[in-house]
Scaffold this active site. Structure first.
Site, mmCIF file in Angstrom:
data_model
loop_
_atom_site.group_PDB
_atom_site.id
_atom_site.type_symbol
_atom_site.label_atom_id
_atom_site.label_comp_id
_atom_site.label_asym_id
_atom_site.label_seq_id
_atom_site.Cartn_x
_atom_site.Cartn_y
_atom_site.Cartn_z
ATOM 1 N NE ARG A 264 -4.166 -1.701 0.238
ATOM 2 C CZ ARG A 264 -4.189 -2.896 -0.325
ATOM 3 N NH1 ARG A 264 -3.117 -3.310 -1.002
ATOM 4 N NH2 ARG A 264 -5.249 -3.677 -0.234
ATOM 5 C CD GLU B 104 -3.678 2.221 -6.157
ATOM 6 O OE1 GLU B 104 -4.564 1.359 -6.383
ATOM 7 O OE2 GLU B 104 -2.560 1.924 -5.720
ATOM 8 C CG HIS C 73 -2.959 -1.788 -6.973
ATOM 9 N ND1 HIS C 73 -3.559 -1.052 -5.975
ATOM 10 C CD2 HIS C 73 -2.643 -2.975 -6.397
ATOM 11 C CE1 HIS C 73 -3.600 -1.761 -4.859
ATOM 12 N NE2 HIS C 73 -3.055 -2.940 -5.102
#
Length: 331
Positions: free
Chosen positions: A235, A264, A284
Site C-alpha cells: 500500500r 488510485e 496496481h
C-alpha cells in the site's frame, strides 16, 4: 437478482470461468472507475447486489442512501473500505471470504519488479526499440541483501524466492513475527536504522492500518544506500505522503519499484513518481492475474448464490439479516 459488478477496468470478469455462476441473474458490469457518488448511484440504482474487487470503490452512507434496492455487498478479502455500520442500518448484508492463502500473484509481481528494476529491463527494452544497444549496467541479486518489512504470508514467500536467488534475508517485524523469521533462518538487525541501511533491496509487506499508515518515514529512506531499491506492492499509504518521490530525487534510495499509489486509480499521469527516471511503476496489478481473479470473484459469486438461496455465508454484519428468514453463516 440484479447484480452490478464494479471497477472491472480491463473487462476481465465476463471471460472468467467462475462468471457462469451468475447465469440466470441480471448482471451489469462497469468497466470504468466512477468516483462521483451521484453518478455511480445512477448507474447502479436498481442493483440488489454489488460485487466489489478489494478496495477499488469505498462504500459508505452517501452511496448506500441512494441505493434503496441494495441487499448485498460481496467480495473477497478484508473490507476496510466498507462502512459496516452504515450497511447494517440500511439492511445491506456484507459477505466476504477471508483466506489464509498468500497472494502468490502479488509475490510473483514483487519479484518481477525486483528483477526488472535491478537489471533495468523496461529501460533497456525501450532503448533497443529506439536503436540503442546496452545503455546501462544493472546489478544482480546473488550475494546481496533483501530486507523484508513485514513477515506475513507474502513476506514469507518473498523470503523463499530470495533464498533461491542466494540472497541474504533481513526481516523487520513486530516481536512475534521476528521470532518466526529467526526460526526460518533469517537475520534480524539490531535496529530499524540498520535494517534500512543494510538492505540492497527492501520490500514492504505490511498490512495497512492506523498503526502502519505513514510508518515508513523520510528518516528511514535517508538511511538507505544510494544503490538500493525500495519495492512497494502493498500500500502506498505505508510511506509518509510525498516522502518517496522526495527521497528518490535526493538519491536515497537510488531506485524504487512500486505497484501502488497514494491516489488510485492514476489515469492522468500526474503522480510525481511517474515523472522520475529511477522509479519503475505499474498500475496496481499485483493481484490482477487470472488464477487470482478466479478465486476472488469465484468467492464473491458463491456469496451471491448462498444469499439468493436464503443461506448467506461469510457474513461480516450478521445484525443486518435480523428479521430475514436466513440461516446466517459468519465469516
Amino acid at each position: 437478482m440484479k447484480i452490478a459488478i464494479l471497477d472491472d477496468y480491463a473487462d476481465i470478469v465476463r471471460h472468467l470461468d467462475c462468471f457462469s455462476a451468475l447465469d440466470g441473474h441480471e448482471v451489469t458490469i462497469l468497466n470504468d472507475y466512477v468516483s462521483d457518488v451521484d453518478l455511480l448511484a445512477k448507474r447502479v440504482r436498481d442493483a440488489e447486489a454489488l460485487v466489489l474487487l478489494r478496495e477499488r470503490t469505498p462504500v459508505g452512507e452517501a452511496l448506500l442512501e441512494r441505493l434503496p434496492n441494495l441487499k448485498l455487498i460481496t467480495q473477497n478479502g478484508h473490507v476496510p473500505h466498507i462502512d459496516l455500520d452504515a450497511c447494517t442500518n440500511h439492511g445491506v448484508v456484507v459477505c466476504s471470504a477471508l483466506t489464509s492463502r498468500p497472494s502468490y500473484a502479488a509475490a510473483e509481481l514483487t519479484w518481477g519488479l525486483i528483477l526488472s528494476a535491478m537489471r533495468h529491463i523496461p529501460f533497456e527494452a525501450e532503448a533497443l526499440k529506439q536503436g540503442r544497444w546496452q545503455s546501462t549496467i544493472g546489478r544482480g541479486l546473488r550475494g546481496r541483501t533483501l530486507g523484508i518489512l513485514g513477515y506475513g504470508r507474502i513476506g514469507k514467500v518473498i523470503a523463499q524466492y530470495a533464498k533461491a536467488f542466494e540472497m541474504s534475508v533481513l526481516v523487520w517485524e513486530r516481536e512475534n513475527g521476528s521470532g518466526q523469521a529467526r526460526k526460518d533462518g533469517h537475520d534480524i538487525p539490531a535496529s530499524r536504522e540498520e535494517f534500512f541501511a543494510q538492505s540492497d533491496v527492501l520490500s514492504l509487506h505490511v498490512r495497512l492500518n492506523e498503526e502502519t499508515r505513514g510508518s515508513v518515514t523520510a528518516h528511514d529512506l535517508a538511511c538507505m544506500k544510494p544503490t538500493a531499491l525500495l519495492v512497494n506492492t502493498s500500500r502506498a499509504e505505508l510511506i509518509s505522503p510525498g516522502v518517496l518521490a522526495t527521497a528518490l530525487k535526493a538519491g536515497r534510495p537510488g531506485m524504487a519499484a512500486v505497484d501502488v499509489f497514494e491516489n488510485e486509480p492514476v489515469f492522468d499521469g500526474k503522480d510525481p513518481l511517474l515523472a522520475l527516471p529511477n522509479a519503475l511503476c505499474t498500475p496496481h496489478i499485483g493481484y490482477v492475474e487470472v488464477d487470482n481473479h478466479e478465486i476472488a470473484y469465484g468467492n464473491a459469486f458463491k456469496n451471491i448464490i448462498a444469499f439468493d438461496a436464503g443461506k448467506p455465508i461469510n457474513v461480516h454484519n450478521p445484525e443486518a439479516v435480523k428479521g430475514m428468514s436466513f440461516e446466517v453463516a459468519a465469516h
